[in-house]
Design a protein around this motif. Structure first.
Motif, PDB file in Angstrom:
ATOM      1  N   THR A  43       0.863  -1.175   0.000  1.00 16.02           N
ATOM      2  CA  THR A  43       0.000   0.000   0.000  1.00 16.02           C
ATOM      3  C   THR A  43       0.903   1.230   0.000  1.00 16.02           C
ATOM      4  OG1 THR A  43      -0.128  -0.183   2.408  1.00 16.02           O
ATOM      5  CG2 THR A  43      -1.971  -1.085   1.149  1.00 16.02           C
ATOM      6  N   ARG A  46       3.915   2.226   2.517  1.00 12.07           N
ATOM      7  CA  ARG A  46       4.024   1.076   3.419  1.00 12.07           C
ATOM      8  C   ARG A  46       5.426   0.974   4.027  1.00 12.07           C
ATOM      9  NH1 ARG A  46       5.397  -2.288   6.311  1.00 12.07           N
ATOM     10  NH2 ARG A  46       4.893  -4.494   6.443  1.00 12.07           N
ATOM     11  N   GLY A  50       6.642   5.849   4.763  1.00 14.23           N
ATOM     12  CA  GLY A  50       5.605   6.049   5.764  1.00 14.23           C
ATOM     13  C   GLY A  50       6.122   6.010   7.185  1.00 14.23           C
ATOM     14  N   ASP A  85      -2.863  19.955   2.414  1.00 16.09           N
ATOM     15  CA  ASP A  85      -2.644  19.189   3.637  1.00 16.09           C
ATOM     16  C   ASP A  85      -1.331  19.717   4.191  1.00 16.09           C
ATOM     17  OD1 ASP A  85      -1.775  17.159   5.499  1.00 16.09           O
ATOM     18  OD2 ASP A  85      -3.106  15.726   4.499  1.00 16.09           O
ATOM     19  N   TYR A 156       3.968   9.576   6.920  1.00 15.10           N
ATOM     20  CA  TYR A 156       2.820   8.915   6.288  1.00 15.10           C
ATOM     21  C   TYR A 156       1.823   9.958   5.781  1.00 15.10           C
ATOM     22  CZ  TYR A 156      -1.324   6.244   5.302  1.00 15.10           C
ATOM     23  OH  TYR A 156      -2.412   5.728   4.655  1.00 15.10           O
ATOM     24  N   GLN A 157       1.552  10.940   6.627  1.00 11.06           N
ATOM     25  CA  GLN A 157       0.597  11.985   6.249  1.00 11.06           C
ATOM     26  C   GLN A 157       1.043  12.663   4.952  1.00 11.06           C
ATOM     27  OE1 GLN A 157       0.031  14.844   9.419  1.00 11.06           O
ATOM     28  NE2 GLN A 157      -1.208  16.213   8.156  1.00 11.06           N
ATOM     29  N   PHE A 160       0.761  10.161   1.886  1.00 12.91           N
ATOM     30  CA  PHE A 160      -0.677   9.982   1.664  1.00 12.91           C
ATOM     31  C   PHE A 160      -1.265  11.237   0.990  1.00 12.91           C
ATOM     32  CE2 PHE A 160      -4.930   9.194   4.118  1.00 12.91           C
ATOM     33  CZ  PHE A 160      -5.449   8.476   3.059  1.00 12.91           C
ATOM     34  N   ARG A 164      -3.218  11.472  -2.553  1.00 13.80           N
ATOM     35  CA  ARG A 164      -4.577  12.000  -2.716  1.00 13.80           C
ATOM     36  C   ARG A 164      -4.618  13.128  -3.735  1.00 13.80           C
ATOM     37  NH1 ARG A 164      -4.422  12.328   2.701  1.00 13.80           N
ATOM     38  NH2 ARG A 164      -5.209  14.452   2.773  1.00 13.80           N
ATOM     39  N   ALA A 310      11.134  -0.078  12.427  1.00 15.27           N
ATOM     40  CA  ALA A 310      12.086   0.071  11.327  1.00 15.27           C
ATOM     41  C   ALA A 310      11.316  -0.101  10.033  1.00 15.27           C
ATOM     42  CB  ALA A 310      13.184  -0.983  11.426  1.00 15.27           C
TER      43      ALA A 310
END
Lengths: 386, 461
Positions: A43, A46, A50, A85, A156-157, A160, A164, A310
């Motif tokens: 994903t 991942r 992230g 964001d 991650y934010q 992501f 988006r 990790a």
């Protein structure tokens, strides 16, 4: 997106890998009007993208990376407007501590070298100035090297958010879709993934630790290895540090998040298993990071660790990434192997790579990152077997 | 570093029985347990409990004394007050004890870490004065004390057992607010024929209910839309039954929605897990000898799926016999008999699971309800993250910090997986669970810094 048949999908750019570099390049290519498909075997975000330490750092870069890092920083500084964001981005000084006078001399030499090249973003902090930024630093620390307009973000934010925004601009993401095969037919590139064949004018390898096999199929030799930097995070501690801190004589990456937790990393790898996506922690190694953190910030002695982790990252033998066109195969490009310091470069390098693919050229000095540095002997790209 | 044939984590009924069986079979055994004395949660303080309190707690509790005594005498190395904080793939185990860390290594590992209470996210559940039925029972076992105006809220056998024990202690609950409705009794009834094989359990259940009725404790069945009101602490429990609103004033609320396997250790090791729809929880995948998907790692007790204390001891013995057999210390004759006994003891489970299935109130909490207590993440925030495209618990965790606090997701993990599954219209098994990382319990940075390299690691402290 035009589909030639139910089994054959035609697009402009095929991006392999949904980390920050794949997502950023895909978004930037879409902004240049290209049709883009991103293949991600797991994903998005991942792996390293992230779960890295989130440093947005110009400080201490390899000199060849500095122009790319400066370009990236200009995007970080308007990241909320770009991606809708804020990515958790917080401007903050990045400070590298000297624990001895010898170390401080090394840092002074670094500043002199950069000044000679025309870069002024790194400065020496004397003991008093350093303590002004870091009141809790240990008494024995003598000074520091700093880049005062750096920062940190939520990895991650951020990745992501790139995904988006990419989707909003028409990028198609295929997650849980490993690439079985990449090959060239005529002028086109084909990617076989998820039981379908995708055709594109261009292919971009952003596969991180898994980038070596993709490079091989493209016809390049890139000796990337899997690497799993370990990190630990503590319970919330009363705010005492608002800079991101490193050390000179031993590996350390240290920062206190706005919520009070302290993230400690730097240099100590766990055992990566790229075949299963797992990483195994080496707690007996991680103890060195814990000791370094306590030595430099004695206040940390009583802090409780709540988690360690990790992520799997691609490491090149010379510690700098592979960025740029394939050595011989036209229409293929690489952007991987960021060797545990690619997060800050994500926004800028994605822009540069998209420019390179869309226009065939870029002003950015990417020659030092050519895949050709690993091989004088070319191998032929995969040809269609039929 | 001390080595052994079998390391056991947990000294509840499963761990104690396994250690006894394995030591009797001639294996070298090390038992690591967090508590100062054997017994686990179910038989907590079993060796030291005063006679009067033992009577209050009842004969099922008293049964643990014999198991503990056999364990004490069996010759296994018992290391109490040991907090296991890491298990390495080679089955070496890092644990913390009295402020320092040490390591043991094992050829086989039995995880007997039992159950945890299911998270019960309801409006107001984070207010001071709100606890769980399990926590209240620990107080009763260890110290004999409970509050004067406790309202028990939820579902599950523990709620009635605790009520019975509180009545015996002279501190009956102010009320029992049950989330079970009529429909649930009808659903459960079809499991009754099979449950009759476990008649002893049913009889005990009926006896508990009778005592609660005789004590005059008010019971409200089929409660929903439950919330706990209060400004600085709990002041009242508010709920509806069949369209009628109720409000019970209290300063002390104990929530319970059953227990679920403690997955922390099996997840850390990377054992495969399956979703058990009847128990509404993840259960490690085990073979008929309780060996997990990772060779030489066994799970016994409620951690292998909820089945209670009697089954736990039997499962512990089964796992120990299997390890002995693998090491050539046993011919396996006892194994089949144990497997048959276990099957009989577990017969009542489908009935109990259908009857005491958790309330929808907590499985799908309202948007404004806090789900992750450590980081104060609401159910609505989790749903919004899913709507943005976050595919599973680990992405939601990275995005919202749910499960990143000191409890490491123990209090919210199941609820987060369930909320994501419902929102994505997928099965919980496909959604999965948080990836677990060491330390399993918070560890001082200074203790990690002092961790000795394995080669020179000393004997257990």
């Amino acid at each position: 997106m035009a589909a030639g048949s139910s089994q054959d999908i035609t697009t402009d750019l095929l991006v392999i890998g949904g980390g920050i570099h794949g997502c950023s390049a895909a978004l930037n290519a879409a902004l240049r009007g290209m049709r883009v498909v991103v293949f991600e075997k797991d994903t998005v975000a991942r792996h390293a993208s992230g779960v890295n330490a989130g440093g947005v750092r110009k400080l201490g870069r390899h000199v060849a990376e500095i122009p790319l890092s400066l370009h990236s920083m200009s995007i970080w500084n308007r990241i909320a407007d770009f991606l809708d964001d804020d990515c958790g981005f917080q401007p903050a000084p990045q400070i590298k501590i000297a624990e001895t006078e010898d170390e401080l001399d090394t840092l002074r030499e670094r500043v002199a070298e950069l000044n000679g090249l025309g870069y002024t973003h790194e400065v020496i902090l004397d003991r008093k100035t350093m303590r002004g930024y870091l009141p809790a630093v240990a008494e024995h620390c003598v000074g520091a090297l700093a880049s005062l307009q750096d920062g940190f973000a939520q990895p991650y934010q951020t990745t992501f958010a790139f995904q988006r925004k990419g989707i909003e601009k028409g990028v198609r993401f295929l997650e849980n879709t490993p690439v079985d095969r990449v090959f060239k037919t005529g002028k086109d590139w084909k990617v076989v993934a998820g039981g379908q064949t995708f055709t594109g004018r261009f292919v971009l390898n952003c596969a991180g630790a898994w980038g070596g096999e993709i490079a091989r199929q493209i016809g390049d030799h890139a000796p990337v290895s899997a690497y799993a930097p370990m990190m630990i995070v503590t319970e919330r501690v009363r705010p005492f540090c608002d800079a991101v801190v490193g050390a000179t004589g031993r590996p350390l990456s240290f920062k206190q998040m706005p919520n009070g937790t302290v993230v400690i990393g730097g240099g100590r790898p766990g055992i990566p298993d790229p075949a299963t996506n797992r990483t195994h922690m080496q707690m007996a190694q991680l103890r060195h990071s814990a000791q370094t953190a306590i030595d430099i910030f004695p206040i940390m002695r009583g802090a409780q660790i709540v988690r360690s982790w990790a992520g799997i990252e691609g490491l090149m033998p010379d510690g700098i990434p592979v960025i740029g066109p394939a050595l011989h195969a036209e229409g293929a490009f690489h952007s991987f192997g960021f060797s545990a310091h690619g997060f800050q470069l994500g926004p800028g390098v994605g822009d540069i790579v998209a420019e390179l693919i869309a226009t065939g050229r870029t002003q950015a000095p990417i020659a030092p990152f050519s895949v050709g540095r690993f091989s004088q002997v070319s191998t032929k790209p995969n040809e269609e077997l039929s | 570093m001390k080595a052994c044939d079998l390391a056991i984590i947990g000294a509840g009924p499963a761990g104690m029985a396994a250690a006894t069986e394995a030591a009797n079979a001639g294996l070298s055994v090390i038992v690591l347990d967090e508590q100062p004395a054997p017994g686990g949660q179910i038989y907590r303080a079993i060796e030291t409990v005063p006679e009067e309190r033992r009577k209050i707690l009842g004969p099922d509790y008293a049964h643990g004394a014999g198991i503990a005594q056999a364990f004490r005498n069996c010759g296994a190395t018992y290391i109490p007050e040991a907090t296991v904080w890491n298990i390495n793939p080679d089955l070496s185990i890092d644990y913390s004890r009295h402020g320092g860390s040490a390591q043991v290594s094992a050829k086989h590992l039995l995880i007997a870490t039992g159950a945890v209470e299911r998270p019960t996210p309801l409006p107001g559940w984070t207010l001071p004065g709100v606890t769980t039925a399990g926590a209240l029972q620990i107080l009763l076992k260890a110290h004999g004390g409970v509050g004067d105006d406790v309202v028990l809220v939820g579902s599950g056998p523990l709620l009635y057992l605790l009520a019975q024990q509180m009545i015996a202690a002279g501190k009956p609950p102010k009320a029992i607010v049950e989330t079970i409705d009529r429909e649930r009794y009808i659903k459960a009834a079809r499991h009754l024929p099979r449950a009759l094989a476990g008649f002893g359990y049913l009889r005990k259940g009926l006896s508990m209910m009778r005592q609660i009725r005789q004590a005059g404790v008010p019971r409200f069945s089929g409660a929903h839309d439950i919330r706990i009101e209060g400004v600085h602490r709990a002041e009242a429990v508010v709920f509806s039954v069949g369209g009628k609103a109720h409000r019970i004033e209290t300063t002390s609320v104990a929530l319970h929605q059953g227990v679920v396997p403690n997955q922390q250790a099996t997840r850390l090791l990377g054992c495969d897990h399956a979703w058990n729809e009847s128990q509404r929880c993840f259960v490690p995948k085990l073979d008929v000898f309780l060996e997990s998907s990772i060779e030489n790692v066994f799970v016994a007790g409620d951690g292998a799926g909820i089945a209670g204390a009697k089954s736990a001891a039997m499962r512990g013995r089964l796992a120990a016999l299997r390890v002995a057999q693998k090491l050539g210390h046993s011919n396996g004759a006892d194994i089949r008999a144990l497997q048959a006994d276990l099957k009989r003891d577990e017969a009542v489970r489908p009935f109990l699971e259908a009857l005491y299935a958790p309330s929808r109130d907590i499985l799908q909490p309202a948007d404004e309800t806090i789900v992750c207590r450590c980081e104060e993440v609401t159910a609505g925030a989790i749903r919004r993250a899913v709507d943005l495209g976050a595919p599973g618990p680990n992405q939601v965790k990275s995005f919202l910090r749910s499960g990143m606090g000191p409890c490491q997701g123990r209090m919210c993990g199941l609820a987060v997986s369930a909320i994501i599954a419902e929102r994505r219209k997928e099965e919980p098994e496909a959604i999965g669970y948080y990836r677990l990382r060491p330390p399993l319990k918070p560890l001082l940075l200074s203790e990690l810094a002092q961790l000795e390299p394995e080669a020179t690691r000393s004997e257990p402290l």
